[in-house]
Enzyme design. Structure first.
Site, PDB file in Angstrom:
ATOM      1  N   LYS A 107      21.096  59.593 -80.814  1.00 36.56           N
ATOM      2  CA  LYS A 107      20.541  58.949 -79.622  1.00 36.56           C
ATOM      3  C   LYS A 107      21.615  58.287 -78.769  1.00 36.56           C
ATOM      4  O   LYS A 107      21.370  57.917 -77.625  1.00 36.56           O
ATOM      5  CB  LYS A 107      19.465  57.947 -80.008  1.00 36.56           C
ATOM      6  CG  LYS A 107      18.226  58.631 -80.569  1.00 36.56           C
ATOM      7  CD  LYS A 107      17.102  57.649 -80.816  1.00 36.56           C
ATOM      8  CE  LYS A 107      15.846  58.354 -81.289  1.00 36.56           C
ATOM      9  NZ  LYS A 107      15.933  58.767 -82.716  1.00 36.56           N
TER      10      LYS A 107
HETATM   11  C1  LIG Z   1      15.110  59.833 -83.190  1.00 34.06           C
HETATM   12  C2  LIG Z   1      15.566  60.511 -84.419  1.00 34.06           C
HETATM   13  C3  LIG Z   1      15.060  61.776 -84.818  1.00 34.06           C
HETATM   14  C4  LIG Z   1      13.961  62.476 -84.052  1.00 34.06           C
HETATM   15  O1  LIG Z   1      14.389  62.943 -82.807  1.00 34.06           O
HETATM   16  P1  LIG Z   1      13.302  63.387 -81.688  1.00 34.06           P
HETATM   17  O2  LIG Z   1      14.091  63.700 -80.485  1.00 34.06           O
HETATM   18  O3  LIG Z   1      12.401  62.202 -81.498  1.00 34.06           O
HETATM   19  O4  LIG Z   1      12.565  64.552 -82.240  1.00 34.06           O
HETATM   20  C5  LIG Z   1      15.601  62.394 -85.936  1.00 34.06           C
HETATM   21  N1  LIG Z   1      16.559  61.783 -86.674  1.00 34.06           N
HETATM   22  C6  LIG Z   1      17.056  60.566 -86.342  1.00 34.06           C
HETATM   23  C7  LIG Z   1      18.091  59.958 -87.215  1.00 34.06           C
HETATM   24  C8  LIG Z   1      16.588  59.894 -85.203  1.00 34.06           C
HETATM   25  O5  LIG Z   1      17.080  58.691 -84.908  1.00 34.06           O
END
Ligand SMILES: *Cc1c(COP(=O)(O)O)cnc(C)c1O
Length: 438
Positions: A107
Site C-alpha cells: 500500500k
Molecule cells: C491491503 C492488503 C491486501 C489486500 O489488497 P486489496 O487491494 O485490498 O485486495 C493483501 N495483503 C496485504 C498485506 C494488505 O495490506
C-alpha cells in the site's frame, strides 16, 4: 481524460475532482474513460528500462492529459523511492516483493502516489484550501496512508483505528509520526471506525467546514499506480528469460491490487491469466463458482488485511467485464485458504526453500502451487513483510523473525493518540474544533 462512475448516475469528473472526491456522488467508483494500449516498442524495450522509466510511461498513459510530463515524472520518482524485486522461490514460482517501502506493505505505492498527486492539485489551485484525509484502518492502510502523506503540504490526515485491536507494530507506524498526522483511538471495532468516517462524509454541515476526502483503494490515485509494479515485474522476468505465459496470483481483500493488474493487462502487458487468492472471506470465489455475488460480514483470519466481506473494487471488475461472470472466469480463477492452510504453507515453504512468507503472501504462493502448469511462470504478490505479522509467523515457524531496521525505528518512538468514544457526536465535535483552529 475524464472519469466516469461505475454506477453511471454521476457526471463525468476531471482527474482532480475524482482524486479529491474519492467516491463518486452516486456512490460508484471512478474509472478512466479510456485504457490506452502501450505501443509494441514499449514491450520490446521494457527489459532495458528501469522502474522509474516504466512507471512514468504507464502514468503518462493515464494522467498525461492532466499533468505536464515533468511534474508527473517527479510524482512517480518521489513515490517509487524503493524497488519491487521479483525473487525466485523455486522452479517456476516467483515472489514479487512489494514490501520494501517505508511501512513494508504494498500500500506504500498507492499511498505515496495519491499523497503527491493530491498535494499537486491543491498547490495548482493556489493552496488556499486545506484537505483533510480521513482513513479508517484495521492496521496496514493507516500506516501506508499516514506515512505517504507525512509532511505533505496542504493536507491533514486523521487515522481512526479500533482501540486494542491493532498489533503494536502496526499501531506504532501511525501513532508516532506527529506533524500533519493525528491518530484517533476509537472505543469500538474496525466497522465502527469505518461508520464514523462514512457519517462524516455524509454530514453536510461538516463538509461546509472542511474539505474531506478518503484514501482507501476506491480512490483512483491510489488504485491505478498499483499497475506500475506489474510492468516492472514483467521487465525483470524478461531479463531472466522467463516472460512467456506469466500468471499473476494476487492475495485479495478489497480487490484493488488485482484490478490494477487487470488494467495493466488491458494496456497490453503480456499476461496469460490471473488467480485471485482469498482467505476464508471468499465471496469472490463463490461468485466465480455460482455467478452470484453475495456480500456478507467478514470473518477474522490471520491474513487480516484480506478480511473483507464486500470487496469495494468488485464494482470495477464488473465494469471491466460488462457484468458477465463467464467473461470474468475466462481471465481469473480463484482459490481459498483457511488459517490452518496458511500456517502449513508458511512452515513448508520455509522448511523446503528457506523463504519466509507473510500470511497474505502465503495465500498467493499456495494459489500458484495448486494451479500452475509446467509451461507457465507464476508470480505471486508478496504484499507485506513477514515481520509485520511477527507473532503469527514466529509461532508458525517456531523461531524468531528478523525485524528490519525501518520497522525498529518506528518501535523506538512514543505513541501519541486521541482517545474517543464510539459515537458520531464526539467525532463531529472534534472535527469542528479542528476546523475552527485551522
Ligand atoms: C491491503 C492488503 C491486501 C489486500 O489488497 P486489496 O487491494 O485490498 O485486495 C493483501 N495483503 C496485504 C498485506 C494488505 O495490506
Amino acid at each position: 481524460m475524464k472519469y466516469y462512475s461505475t454506477n453511471r448516475q454521476a457526471p463525468l469528473a476531471s482527474l482532480a475532482d475524482a482524486v479529491k472526491k474519492g467516491l463518486a456522488p452516486d456512490k460508484g467508483l471512478y474509472m478512466p474513460e479510456r485504457i490506452m494500449r502501450l505501443p509494441e516498442t514499449f514491450f520490446e524495450n521494457i527489459a532495458d528500462m528501469d522502474f522509474h522509466e516504466t512507471a512514468a510511461a504507464v502514468a503518462e498513459a493515464f494522467f498525461g492529459d492532466d499533468i505536464p510530463q515533468a511534474d508527473l515524472k517527479k510524482i512517480v520518482c518521489d513515490t517509487l523511492s524503493f524497488d519491487t524485486p521479483v525473487v525466485n522461490v523455486h522452479d517456476n514460482i516467483w515472489s514479487l516483493e512489494l514490501f520494501h517501502g517505508p511501512t513494508l506493505a504494498f500500500k506504500d505505492v498507492g499511498g505515496r502516489f495519491m499523497a503527491r498527486m493530491l498535494s499537486y492539485f491543491i498547490a495548482r489551485e493556489g493552496g488556499k484550501k486545506k484537505v483533510t484525509v480521513l482513513v479508517a484502518t484495521s492496521g496496514d492502510t493507516g500506516s501506508a496512508v499516514a506515512n505517504g502523506f507525512l509532511g505533505v503540504d496542504g493536507i491533514d490526515v486523521i487515522v481512526l483505528y479500533p482501540e486494542g485491536k491493532v498489533s503494536e507494530i502496526q499501531e506504532k507506524q501511525f501513532t508516532t509520526l506527529g506533524q500533519n498526522v493525528t491518530a484517533l483511538e476509537i472505543a469500538g471495532n474496525f466497522d465502527d471506525c469505518q461508520r464514523l468516517v462514512k457519517s462524516a462524509f455524509m454530514d453536510e454541515g461538516l463538509n461546509g467546514l472542511l474539505t474531506l476526502t478518503s484514501a482507501n483503494s476506491i480512490n483512483v490515485a491510489r488504485f491505478l499506480p498499483q499497475s506500475f509494479y506489474y510492468f516492472h515485474a514483467y521487465a525483470q522476468l524478461k531479463r531472466a528469460g522467463k516472460a512467456d505465459n506469466v500468471v499473476f496470483c494476487v492475495p485479495s481483500g478489497n480487490f484493488g491490487n488485482i484490478t490494477a493488474g487487470l488494467m495493466a493487462w488491458r494496456m497490453g502487458l503480456p499476461v496469460k491469466r490471473f488467480i485471485a487468492a482469498n482467505n476464508r472471506n471468499d465471496v469472490f470465489l463463490e461468485y466465480l463458482r455460482t455467478g452470484m455475488y453475495r456480500p456478507r460480514a467478514s470473518v477474522q483470519t490471520i491474513a487480516n488485511a484480506m478480511d473483507v466481506g464486500d470487496p469495494s473494487n468488485f464494482a470495477r471488475i464488473m465494469d471491466l467485464y460488462g457484468n458477465s461472470a463467464d467473461a470474468v472466469r475466462k481471465d481469473i480463477t480463484g482459490c481459498r485458504y483457511t488459517d490452518e492452510d496458511i500456517r502449513n504453507t508458511i512452515s513448508e515453504v520455509f522448511r523446503k526453500y528457506g523463504y519466509v512468507l507473510d500470511p497474505h503472501g502465503a495465500c498467493g504462493y499456495q494459489g500458484l502451487a495448486d494451479n500452475i502448469r509446467p509451461e507457465e511462470t507464476g508470480v505471486f504478490l508478496e504484499t507485506a513483510h513477514p515481520a509485520k505479522f511477527k507473532d503469527t509467523v514466529e509461532e508458525t515457524l517456531g523461531q524468531a523473525v528478523e525485524i528490519p531496521p525501518k520497522l525498529q525505528e518506528f518501535m523506538k518512538n512514543e505513541k501519541k493518540s486521541v482517545r474517543m468514544p464510539n459515537d458520531f457526536g464526539s467525532f463531529r465535535k472534534y472535527l469542528e474544533s479542528r476546523a475552527e483552529h485551522a
